[in-house]
Scaffold this motif. Structure first.
Motif, PDB file in Angstrom:
ATOM      1  N   LYS A 122       0.806  -1.229   0.000  1.00  0.00           N
ATOM      2  CA  LYS A 122       0.000   0.000   0.000  1.00  0.00           C
ATOM      3  C   LYS A 122       0.836   1.274   0.000  1.00  0.00           C
ATOM      4  O   LYS A 122       0.542   2.243  -0.734  1.00  0.00           O
ATOM      5  CB  LYS A 122      -0.912  -0.033   1.227  1.00  0.00           C
ATOM      6  N   GLU A 123       1.868   1.309   0.814  1.00  0.00           N
ATOM      7  CA  GLU A 123       2.592   2.563   1.036  1.00  0.00           C
ATOM      8  C   GLU A 123       3.262   3.123  -0.219  1.00  0.00           C
ATOM      9  O   GLU A 123       3.267   4.339  -0.406  1.00  0.00           O
ATOM     10  CB  GLU A 123       3.620   2.391   2.156  1.00  0.00           C
ATOM     11  N   PRO A 124       3.831   2.309  -1.122  1.00  0.00           N
ATOM     12  CA  PRO A 124       4.414   2.892  -2.336  1.00  0.00           C
ATOM     13  C   PRO A 124       3.398   3.652  -3.186  1.00  0.00           C
ATOM     14  O   PRO A 124       3.729   4.665  -3.809  1.00  0.00           O
ATOM     15  CB  PRO A 124       4.968   1.666  -3.080  1.00  0.00           C
ATOM     16  N   VAL A 125       2.155   3.182  -3.214  1.00  0.00           N
ATOM     17  CA  VAL A 125       1.114   3.869  -3.985  1.00  0.00           C
ATOM     18  C   VAL A 125       0.745   5.197  -3.339  1.00  0.00           C
ATOM     19  O   VAL A 125       0.483   6.196  -4.024  1.00  0.00           O
ATOM     20  CB  VAL A 125      -0.132   2.970  -4.124  1.00  0.00           C
ATOM     21  N   LEU A 126       0.757   5.228  -1.998  1.00  0.00           N
ATOM     22  CA  LEU A 126       0.358   6.439  -1.277  1.00  0.00           C
ATOM     23  C   LEU A 126       1.487   7.453  -1.143  1.00  0.00           C
ATOM     24  O   LEU A 126       1.259   8.578  -0.693  1.00  0.00           O
ATOM     25  CB  LEU A 126      -0.132   6.065   0.126  1.00  0.00           C
ATOM     26  N   ALA A 127       2.696   7.079  -1.542  1.00  0.00           N
ATOM     27  CA  ALA A 127       3.873   7.930  -1.302  1.00  0.00           C
ATOM     28  C   ALA A 127       3.744   9.315  -1.939  1.00  0.00           C
ATOM     29  O   ALA A 127       4.247  10.299  -1.398  1.00  0.00           O
ATOM     30  CB  ALA A 127       5.131   7.234  -1.807  1.00  0.00           C
ATOM     31  N   GLY A 128       3.055   9.392  -3.056  1.00  0.00           N
ATOM     32  CA  GLY A 128       2.939  10.679  -3.733  1.00  0.00           C
ATOM     33  C   GLY A 128       1.744  11.499  -3.309  1.00  0.00           C
ATOM     34  O   GLY A 128       1.513  12.596  -3.848  1.00  0.00           O
ATOM     35  N   ALA A 129       0.970  11.014  -2.355  1.00  0.00           N
ATOM     36  CA  ALA A 129      -0.224  11.724  -1.886  1.00  0.00           C
ATOM     37  C   ALA A 129      -0.025  12.186  -0.452  1.00  0.00           C
ATOM     38  O   ALA A 129       0.806  11.661   0.278  1.00  0.00           O
ATOM     39  CB  ALA A 129      -1.451  10.824  -1.986  1.00  0.00           C
ATOM     40  N   SER A 130      -0.809  13.172  -0.049  1.00  0.00           N
ATOM     41  CA  SER A 130      -0.704  13.715   1.307  1.00  0.00           C
ATOM     42  C   SER A 130      -2.023  13.525   2.041  1.00  0.00           C
ATOM     43  O   SER A 130      -3.073  13.975   1.559  1.00  0.00           O
ATOM     44  CB  SER A 130      -0.349  15.201   1.268  1.00  0.00           C
ATOM     45  N   PRO A 131      -1.996  12.889   3.214  1.00  0.00           N
ATOM     46  CA  PRO A 131      -3.234  12.747   3.989  1.00  0.00           C
ATOM     47  C   PRO A 131      -3.650  14.086   4.570  1.00  0.00           C
ATOM     48  O   PRO A 131      -2.814  14.964   4.798  1.00  0.00           O
ATOM     49  CB  PRO A 131      -2.847  11.755   5.089  1.00  0.00           C
ATOM     50  N   CYS A 132      -4.932  14.236   4.815  1.00  0.00           N
ATOM     51  CA  CYS A 132      -5.431  15.498   5.355  1.00  0.00           C
ATOM     52  C   CYS A 132      -5.370  15.528   6.875  1.00  0.00           C
ATOM     53  O   CYS A 132      -5.637  16.555   7.482  1.00  0.00           O
ATOM     54  CB  CYS A 132      -6.855  15.752   4.878  1.00  0.00           C
ATOM     55  N   CYS A 133      -5.023  14.395   7.500  1.00  0.00           N
ATOM     56  CA  CYS A 133      -4.914  14.335   8.955  1.00  0.00           C
ATOM     57  C   CYS A 133      -3.626  13.603   9.308  1.00  0.00           C
ATOM     58  O   CYS A 133      -2.846  13.240   8.419  1.00  0.00           O
ATOM     59  CB  CYS A 133      -6.128  13.646   9.574  1.00  0.00           C
ATOM     60  N   ARG A 134      -3.402  13.371  10.599  1.00  0.00           N
ATOM     61  CA  ARG A 134      -2.183  12.685  11.033  1.00  0.00           C
ATOM     62  C   ARG A 134      -2.410  11.170  10.932  1.00  0.00           C
ATOM     63  O   ARG A 134      -3.111  10.580  11.743  1.00  0.00           O
ATOM     64  CB  ARG A 134      -1.831  13.083  12.463  1.00  0.00           C
ATOM     65  N   ARG A 135      -1.798  10.554   9.953  1.00  0.00           N
ATOM     66  CA  ARG A 135      -1.983   9.128   9.697  1.00  0.00           C
ATOM     67  C   ARG A 135      -0.809   8.339  10.275  1.00  0.00           C
ATOM     68  O   ARG A 135       0.355   8.672  10.072  1.00  0.00           O
ATOM     69  CB  ARG A 135      -2.072   8.873   8.193  1.00  0.00           C
ATOM     70  N   HIS A 136      -1.147   7.270  11.009  1.00  0.00           N
ATOM     71  CA  HIS A 136      -0.145   6.410  11.634  1.00  0.00           C
ATOM     72  C   HIS A 136      -0.407   4.969  11.190  1.00  0.00           C
ATOM     73  O   HIS A 136      -1.531   4.483  11.289  1.00  0.00           O
ATOM     74  CB  HIS A 136      -0.231   6.473  13.164  1.00  0.00           C
ATOM     75  N   THR A 137       0.606   4.278  10.719  1.00  0.00           N
ATOM     76  CA  THR A 137       0.454   2.873  10.354  1.00  0.00           C
ATOM     77  C   THR A 137       0.989   1.998  11.489  1.00  0.00           C
ATOM     78  O   THR A 137       2.029   2.280  12.074  1.00  0.00           O
ATOM     79  CB  THR A 137       1.201   2.547   9.056  1.00  0.00           C
ATOM     80  N   VAL A 138       0.262   0.937  11.778  1.00  0.00           N
ATOM     81  CA  VAL A 138       0.611   0.022  12.871  1.00  0.00           C
ATOM     82  C   VAL A 138       0.658  -1.393  12.296  1.00  0.00           C
ATOM     83  O   VAL A 138      -0.376  -1.987  11.991  1.00  0.00           O
ATOM     84  CB  VAL A 138      -0.419   0.097  14.010  1.00  0.00           C
ATOM     85  N   ALA A 139       1.856  -1.914  12.128  1.00  0.00           N
ATOM     86  CA  ALA A 139       2.023  -3.265  11.607  1.00  0.00           C
ATOM     87  C   ALA A 139       1.793  -4.251  12.739  1.00  0.00           C
ATOM     88  O   ALA A 139       2.618  -4.379  13.648  1.00  0.00           O
ATOM     89  CB  ALA A 139       3.419  -3.431  11.016  1.00  0.00           C
TER      90      ALA A 139
END
Length: 276
Positions: A122-139
């Motif tokens: 998922k993260e490579p696809v999202l790398a060029g976009a900016s979230p509108c809030c504080r996003r945290h990923t938890v593996a």
């Protein structure tokens, strides 16, 4: 808390994430779309589009509930944030993109919990976009200890929290569903909410479900989870029922499904809100 999930089921869930992304991509292309997800097509890829086609060929047509479900969660999340909740936890996040496509305040802390293999896709696809809030990923694995990694990522148990489980419970054993609900209840206080969809138990035996049930049986996996008493499931996990609507009921139709009345409808998928 929960028993270990077989590797085969992990593969099924990951493939399903691509399929759901493909459904979101198709909905985005509709002139009368219920939501727009510009990132869905790239996240789905050819794998998601192919799986969507195979699924619909096997079940006899398009699953009209999924876009309605997505929109219901969109509206419920927006309403909860609008009421002041600033901490959201998406359990079994899959290829969800809500921090990028919903108009969320910048001070919202959005936590996504899923396996590391999912985030690596998922993260490579999202790398060029900016979230509108504080996003945290938890593996973390929801079949193991996910509370500790969540807290280590900055989750604050003293804050009101919105928990979101979209399309998750279907893949869990009954004891795991109650375990996830109970773990979430133990990590938050009064005023917190839990949103989930719960498939009706009677609906699991309809012909459209048979190909999936056969696939699980061939791989030695348990049948999908469903309940015709979602309130009892939530109560077992420590949550009071705040709202419940069947697919097609008030607030869960959007002109796409046959209209149903309010309240419980045996055998149907339900969209449920629990409250602490």
């Amino acid at each position: 808390m929960c028993r270990r999930v077989p590797v085969t089921l992990i593969v099924v869930v990951m493939s399903t994430a691509h399929w759901i992304a493909a459904v979101r991509a198709r909905e985005t292309r509709r002139a009368d779309r219920l939501f727009a997800d510009p990132l869905a097509s790239e996240l789905a890829g050819e794998q998601g589009a192919a799986m969507m086609s195979r699924s619909e060929a096997a079940s006899g047509g398009e699953n009209r509930f999924i876009p309605v479900r997505v929109r219901w969660f969109d509206d419920a999340i927006t309403a909860a944030v609008g009421a002041g909740i600033r901490q959201v936890v998406l359990l079994g996040a899959g290829l969800d993109t809500r921090p990028y496509r919903l108009d969320l305040p910048g001070d919202v802390d959005w936590f996504e919990v899923d396996r590391s293999t999912l985030f690596s896709l998922k993260e490579p696809v999202l790398a060029g976009a900016s979230p509108c809030c504080r996003r945290h990923t938890v593996a973390a694995d929801l079949a193991g200890d996910w509370a500790a990694p969540l807290c280590a990522a900055g989750f604050d148990p003293t804050r009101r929290t919105l928990w979101v489980a979209e399309g998750l419970f279907f893949y869990l054993a009954p004891e795991s569903v109650v375990g996830v609900l109970g773990e979430a209840a133990a990590l938050c206080g009064v005023g917190s909410l839990f949103l989930a969809d719960v498939m009706g138990a009677a609906g699991l035996s309809v012909p459209a479900m048979q190909p999936f049930r056969d696939h699980l049986a061939r791989n030695g996996l348990p049948p999908p989870f469903g309940s015709d008493d979602p309130a009892a499931v939530f109560a077992d996990g420590g949550w009071a029922l705040a709202d419940l609507t069947a697919a097609g009921g008030p607030g869960a139709n959007y002109g796409r499904l046959p209209e149903t009345g309010s309240g419980l409808r045996r055998g149907w998928p339900h969209l449920v809100t629990g409250q602490r």
